[in-house]
Design a protein around this motif. Structure first.
Motif, mmCIF file in Angstrom:
data_model
loop_
_atom_site.group_PDB
_atom_site.id
_atom_site.type_symbol
_atom_site.label_atom_id
_atom_site.label_comp_id
_atom_site.label_asym_id
_atom_site.label_seq_id
_atom_site.Cartn_x
_atom_site.Cartn_y
_atom_site.Cartn_z
ATOM 1 N N GLY A 85 -42.387 30.569 -4.001
ATOM 2 C CA GLY A 85 -41.963 29.785 -5.163
ATOM 3 C C GLY A 85 -40.465 29.846 -5.387
ATOM 4 N N GLY A 86 -40.061 30.095 -6.636
ATOM 5 C CA GLY A 86 -38.641 30.190 -6.954
ATOM 6 C C GLY A 86 -37.949 31.243 -6.101
ATOM 7 N N THR B 232 -36.702 30.024 -2.832
ATOM 8 C CA THR B 232 -35.415 29.316 -2.878
ATOM 9 C C THR B 232 -34.275 30.321 -3.007
ATOM 10 O OG1 THR B 232 -35.278 28.990 -5.286
ATOM 11 C CG2 THR B 232 -36.572 27.398 -4.043
ATOM 12 N N ASP B 233 -34.504 31.409 -3.745
ATOM 13 C CA ASP B 233 -33.473 32.451 -3.840
ATOM 14 C C ASP B 233 -33.289 33.131 -2.483
ATOM 15 O OD1 ASP B 233 -33.348 31.769 -6.491
ATOM 16 O OD2 ASP B 233 -34.597 33.433 -7.183
ATOM 17 N N ALA C 233 -33.643 31.580 0.319
ATOM 18 C CA ALA C 233 -32.874 30.603 1.108
ATOM 19 C C ALA C 233 -31.394 30.651 0.747
ATOM 20 C CB ALA C 233 -33.436 29.199 0.877
ATOM 21 N N THR C 234 -31.099 30.786 -0.546
ATOM 22 C CA THR C 234 -29.698 30.915 -0.975
ATOM 23 C C THR C 234 -29.072 32.165 -0.364
ATOM 24 O OG1 THR C 234 -30.082 29.732 -3.056
ATOM 25 C CG2 THR C 234 -28.181 31.203 -2.984
ATOM 26 N N ILE D 118 -39.813 36.956 -15.461
ATOM 27 C CA ILE D 118 -39.605 36.488 -14.083
ATOM 28 C C ILE D 118 -38.218 35.859 -13.934
ATOM 29 C CG2 ILE D 118 -40.386 34.748 -12.405
ATOM 30 C CD1 ILE D 118 -43.252 35.359 -13.324
ATOM 31 N N HIS D 119 -37.793 35.095 -14.948
ATOM 32 C CA HIS D 119 -36.473 34.452 -14.864
ATOM 33 C C HIS D 119 -35.348 35.479 -14.795
ATOM 34 C CE1 HIS D 119 -37.993 30.409 -16.643
ATOM 35 N NE2 HIS D 119 -38.211 30.522 -15.366
ATOM 36 N N GLN E 128 -35.236 37.212 -11.444
ATOM 37 C CA GLN E 128 -34.655 36.398 -10.368
ATOM 38 C C GLN E 128 -33.132 36.339 -10.473
ATOM 39 O OE1 GLN E 128 -36.778 32.666 -10.700
ATOM 40 N NE2 GLN E 128 -38.399 33.337 -9.307
ATOM 41 N N GLU E 129 -32.623 36.268 -11.702
ATOM 42 C CA GLU E 129 -31.167 36.231 -11.876
ATOM 43 C C GLU E 129 -30.530 37.532 -11.369
ATOM 44 O OE1 GLU E 129 -32.289 33.415 -15.581
ATOM 45 O OE2 GLU E 129 -31.345 35.338 -16.048
ATOM 46 N N ALA F 35 -30.477 37.645 -7.539
ATOM 47 C CA ALA F 35 -29.336 36.919 -6.976
ATOM 48 C C ALA F 35 -28.103 37.806 -6.976
ATOM 49 C CB ALA F 35 -29.084 35.641 -7.770
ATOM 50 N N PRO G 284 -31.279 24.804 -1.709
ATOM 51 C CA PRO G 284 -32.276 25.658 -2.365
ATOM 52 C C PRO G 284 -32.263 25.555 -3.890
ATOM 53 C CG PRO G 284 -31.184 26.873 -0.606
ATOM 54 C CD PRO G 284 -30.433 25.585 -0.762
ATOM 55 N N HIS H 278 -35.409 24.990 -6.336
ATOM 56 C CA HIS H 278 -35.731 25.948 -7.403
ATOM 57 C C HIS H 278 -35.967 25.216 -8.725
ATOM 58 C CE1 HIS H 278 -35.074 30.376 -8.831
ATOM 59 N NE2 HIS H 278 -35.962 29.747 -9.585
ATOM 60 N N VAL I 290 -39.468 23.465 -8.586
ATOM 61 C CA VAL I 290 -40.637 24.350 -8.698
ATOM 62 C C VAL I 290 -40.737 24.941 -10.107
ATOM 63 C CG1 VAL I 290 -39.603 26.547 -7.921
ATOM 64 C CG2 VAL I 290 -42.010 26.086 -7.457
ATOM 65 N N VAL J 181 -28.736 29.672 -11.268
ATOM 66 C CA VAL J 181 -30.146 30.005 -11.507
ATOM 67 C C VAL J 181 -30.355 30.250 -12.995
ATOM 68 C CG1 VAL J 181 -32.035 31.573 -10.928
ATOM 69 C CG2 VAL J 181 -30.333 31.002 -9.183
ATOM 70 N N HIS K 72 -32.727 28.006 -15.399
ATOM 71 C CA HIS K 72 -33.783 28.743 -16.101
ATOM 72 C C HIS K 72 -33.712 28.454 -17.600
ATOM 73 C CE1 HIS K 72 -34.567 32.125 -12.905
ATOM 74 N NE2 HIS K 72 -35.265 31.026 -12.675
#
Lengths: 234, 246
Positions: free
Chosen positions: A78-79, A82-83, A85-86, A193-194, A197-198, A201, B45, B49, B52, B148, B152
């Motif tokens: 999922g998200g 993409t992270d 991939a970044t 979750i947000h 993810q931050e 990164a 990406p 993101h 999704v 991101v 978000h």
């Protein structure tokens, strides 16, 4: 005070009720955005401080593998895919510094859907590790729960084959944080979750920075040795 | 060591106001059936993101919303075909991205609202309906999580708006983006769909309201996808689509 305001509404019949609502909502939204951004910044800083030593160890190990021809595979769902991939782009297409081979294992939809359909979703990454990897390579998995089965399987396969294995996790770390197959696990302590993810990164960026510093140092040493010994560095 | 310092203010006051406005506008568009199209020619990406995020919310019970990443080599062509009047196009790109500049320039003719996320030098004023900008020249910004965080928050605030259905209805007089121009002096932006046949001066064009015939004798020699300014059934001038190209 609010009682006063409520009682004066009838004095301003030209102000639409909804208009007042919209202004109040926009004010709330803006305040909420700033608050969440502050939480994110604090969490990122705390994560960097907690893991600086281990990030350095992982970065040095990665730099050593890249110097020996290693490649980096990143993966997530999922998200987080993409992270991943970044992060791979940061290593293979950096704006500055040395580029190294890296790619996201979720990037090829033909491969992912073929594996998902034929052998099962939990094997979409591990089967690619089997196909692509050599012992000198590096695997980085990103999961906000630390429990995704497809990631855990791929990390185990990678460890089994001699790769350096790194996990980015969240919440309480899940099985990623306790697995013996994960050499370095960076768990972001949050339930969001947000926000996790931050911080992932930011941790990934720190890891890349350390690898760059280490690579520059290695190159400088090699070149200095070369200039001391005319005829080559070998 | 400076590289380990996270800026303490990732979202300042102005940016938080911009995020709030963009979120409400996006929620209103979704409310009337919009699809959110996402382009990021330099950082693909990020486009995935965003998509999704909206399609498969991280929080149980939040509604799934239509959002698609457009990542083919020519995002302008891809967005042109995909976009219907009322949709929203979101770009994650630097201000000098020529494909994004071209897309943004054409969106009034497609009837789409626009959100532009980026960093460094800001795009020219009016390039997009909502500009959500990271005020930093550090070339590493796209890889540090700041974009991101931005999308978000856009997602989170958009869903806050859904919890207040009263704010989602827009009365025509309150609307700033759907001004009726039928009788005004303003010209409207149009994109050529079918050029005139050799024995005619009438072209078929696309505007924010749909397709319509216009007389192009004043501008002449039009080709598909040319941008025109039209007024009272006639094209009055051609818009330069190479502006911003280095």
């Amino acid at each position: 005070m609010s009682e006063l305001n409520q009682n004066t509404d009838f004095l301003y019949p030209f102000i639409e009720g909804t208009e007042t609502d919209v202004d109040a909502l926009l004010t709330d939204l803006a305040a909420s955005a700033r608050g969440k951004a502050e939480v994110s910044a604090r969490l990122q800083q705390a994560s960097l401080e907690e893991y600086e030593e281990d990030l350095r160890a992982a970065g040095i190990a990665m730099s050593d593998r890249f110097a020996r021809g290693g490649r980096l595979y990143t993966f997530g769902n999922g998200g987080s895919s993409t992270d991943a991939a970044t992060l791979a782009s940061l290593f293979c297409r950096p704006v500055r510094g040395r580029a190294v081979p890296a790619w996201s294992l979720a990037a090829d939809q033909a491969v992912v859907t073929a594996l998902g359909n034929d052998v099962g979703f939990e094997l979409i990454f591990s089967r690619q590790v089997i196909a692509h990897s050599r012992p000198v390579d590096v695997a980085i998995a990103l999961s906000t729960s630390g429990n995704s089965d497809d990631l855990i399987r791929a990390l185990s396969e990678a460890k089994h084959r001699g790769l350096l294995t790194i996990g980015f996790a969240g919440h309480e770390g899940g099985s990623m944080s306790t697995s013996e197959d994960v050499d370095h696990c960076f768990t972001v302590h949050s339930q969001s979750i947000h926000r996790i993810q931050e911080s992932h990164a930011r941790i990934g960026f720190r890891l890349w920075s350390i690898v760059q510093e280490e690579t520059e140092r290695r190159v400088a040493d090699l070149m200095a040795a070369g200039s001391r010994a005319p005829g080559g560095i070998r | 060591m400076t590289t380990t310092e996270v800026p303490t203010t990732l979202i300042g006051t102005d940016l938080s106001d911009d995020l709030a406005s963009a979120s409400l506008a996006l929620a209103r568009r979704f409310h009337t059936g919009a699809t959110l199209w996402v382009i990021s020619p330099q950082w693909e990406p990020h486009a995935h993101h965003v998509a999704v995020e909206f399609v498969h919310p991280v929080l149980m019970g939040k509604r799934a919303l239509p959002s698609v990443a457009l990542v083919e080599p020519d995002p302008v062509s891809q967005a042109r075909v995909a976009t219907r009047p009322g949709d929203v196009i979101l770009a994650v790109a630097s201000a000098d991205d020529v494909q994004v500049l071209d897309t943004m320039r054409r969106t009034p003719a497609w009837g789409a609202q626009t959100i532009w996320i980026g960093f460094g030098a800001r795009p020219p004023a009016g390039s997009a309906d909502h500009v959500l900008w990271v005020e930093s020249d550090d070339p590493m910004v796209p890889a540090t999580g700041r974009f991101v965080l931005m999308y978000h928050l856009l997602w989170e605030l958009t869903h806050v708006c859904f919890e207040q259905p009263g704010v989602l209805e827009v009365k025509t007089e309150d609307s700033t983006d759907e001004v009726c121009v039928t009788c005004s002096d303003e010209g409207r932006l149009a994109e050529v769909v079918e050029p005139p046949t050799p024995d005619s001066t009438t072209a078929l064009v696309r505007t924010g309201e749909g397709e319509e015939p216009v007389d192009v004798s004043l501008v002449g020699g039009v080709r598909p996808n040319d941008l025109l300014l039209i007024h009272a059934g006639a094209a009055i001038t051609r818009i330069d689509t190479t502006e911003g190209l280095a």
